[in-house]
Write an enzyme that holds these catalytic residues in place. Structure first.
Site, PDB file in Angstrom:
ATOM      1  N   ASP A  30     -14.551   3.463   8.535  1.00 23.69           N
ATOM      2  CA  ASP A  30     -14.764   3.251   7.319  1.00 23.69           C
ATOM      3  C   ASP A  30     -14.779   1.621   7.081  1.00 23.69           C
ATOM      4  OD1 ASP A  30     -14.918   4.419   5.283  1.00 23.69           O
ATOM      5  OD2 ASP A  30     -12.222   4.394   4.205  1.00 23.69           O
TER       6      ASP A  30
ATOM      7  N   LYS B 283       0.861  -0.820  -0.375  1.00 23.36           N
ATOM      8  CA  LYS B 283       0.099   0.555  -0.095  1.00 23.36           C
ATOM      9  C   LYS B 283       1.127   1.117   0.286  1.00 23.36           C
ATOM     10  CE  LYS B 283      -4.130   1.715   2.597  1.00 23.36           C
ATOM     11  NZ  LYS B 283      -4.849   1.356   3.782  1.00 23.36           N
TER      12      LYS B 283
END
Length: 367
Positions: free
Chosen positions: A112, A19
């Site tokens: 989230d 990432k």
């Protein structure tokens, strides 16, 4: 706000996910701080249902995270194929509940939760990922600016949309309730062309009825979703595990409908854990159904008893030994005492519904 690449680790000979924080966000302190905090949060949790981080560092000034690669895809991919069976939904929620309760106990709110952030490994086990917008409830530092609304509007709680600063674990429970609806229905509970439109519906529109979309589901699923997605967070489940237990109880009733017809099932040690945090709407409906059956049975028994009492009294008078025989009947059923057969309820749940009673009329005696 990051990019994920599939890569191969030659040292351990395994596939990994890398990432990266995009170059255009490198000079934004908030995004860089979130990226660094995500690595520290995930590394400190070390939970079997959270995607683990193998490494963290920088390359040419660009931060990166090396994480476990999830070859099973995301929950979003599975929802696109249509509604997911209730038993499989309960399995997924139950596994994720342990992870979410763990992070909540540590004072962390994910903020989230959404299907694309729930990933599956090669064994079909679900994992929670992406803690980039997580909030430390008890921390001294914040990951967002004061008053800012952070998350994905389609899955944000009303208090999160309104930018409240004191959100807690119940905000994640709301998001999981939205995901639960989506898994069972195959579509999102609210529809809008804009993120703002979705946000408004989360705040003002009632929770949709899941049975209108999927009528094959048990009635209790609506109670669970309604409680998880309650506008007032005080009315939601207190923990994710309590929500998972309610869902597991619904699966149990679906597989064993006879449990609804046995009073001992509600007081036995086997069934009690599944109802410990069960939705009040469904629990009330079950008890009302059970009490109605008990009331009808008692009413029939009393009618039969009254008929037998009258028949015995008449027979005694005709036989000439009325005094002795009537005394025996009066001992069994006193004309001034109501006959009430009360079943053994749960010690913690008193029966409040009235039970029909019958007061027999005494028969005249011959003098």
């Amino acid at each position: 706000m990051s990019t994920v690449y599939l890569a191969h680790d030659p040292h351990f000979e395994r596939d990994v996910a890398i990432k990266l924080l995009p170059h255009e966000l490198l000079h934004h302190p908030t995004f860089r701080r979130r990226f660094e905090r995500e690595a520290k949060i995930v590394a400190s949790l070390d939970h079997p249902a959270i995607v683990p981080v193998y490494d963290f560092g920088e390359h040419d000034g660009q931060p990166f995270l090396v994480m476990r690669f999830m070859p099973g895809g995301s929950l979003a991919d599975r929802i696109k194929a249509g509604p997911i069976p209730l038993m499989e939904v309960a399995r997924i929620i139950t596994r994720l509940a342990t992870a979410l309760d763990e992070i909540h106990l540590r004072g962390i709110v994910h903020r989230d939760l959404k299907p694309s952030n729930i990933l599956f490994d090669q064994r079909d086990e679900p994992y929670i990922s992406d803690f980039g917008t997580a909030k430390m409830v008890y921390g001294d530092t914040k990951l967002t600016e004061t008053g800012g609304a952070v998350g994905t509007p389609a899955y944000m709680s009303p208090e999160q949309i309104q930018g409240e600063s004191n959100i807690d674990n119940r905000s994640d429970i709301y998001s999981l309730g939205v995901i639960l609806f989506e898994m069972l229905a195959g579509k999102h509970p609210y529809e809008s062309d804009t993120p703002l439109g979705l946000a408004v519906k989360h705040i003002f529109e009632p929770v949709p009825h899941i049975l209108d979309t999927n009528p094959d589901l048990p009635v209790g699923c609506q109670a669970i979703i309604s409680r998880a997605m309650a506008k007032n967070r005080e009315e939601r489940f207190p923990t994710v595990s309590s929500m998972a237990e309610a869902l597991a109880a619904e699966v149990l009733l679906t597989q064993n409908p006879q449990l609804l017809d046995r009073s001992k099932s509600f007081t036995g040690s086997f069934y009690r854990p599944y109802l410990s945090h069960y939705g009040q709407m469904n629990r009330r409906a079950v008890w009302q159904k059970w009490l109605l059956r008990v009331g009808v049975a008692i009413g029939l028994a009393l009618l039969v008893g009254a008929f037998v009492w009258q028949w015995q009294g008449t027979k005694v008078v005709a036989g000439g030994n009325e005094t002795t025989r009537i005394a025996i009947v009066s001992t069994a059923v006193s004309p001034t005492t109501s006959i009430i057969h009360t079943p053994s309820p749960s010690p913690s749940t008193p029966i409040s519904s009235p039970i029909p009673t019958t007061t027999p009329t005494p028969q005249p005696t011959m003098t």
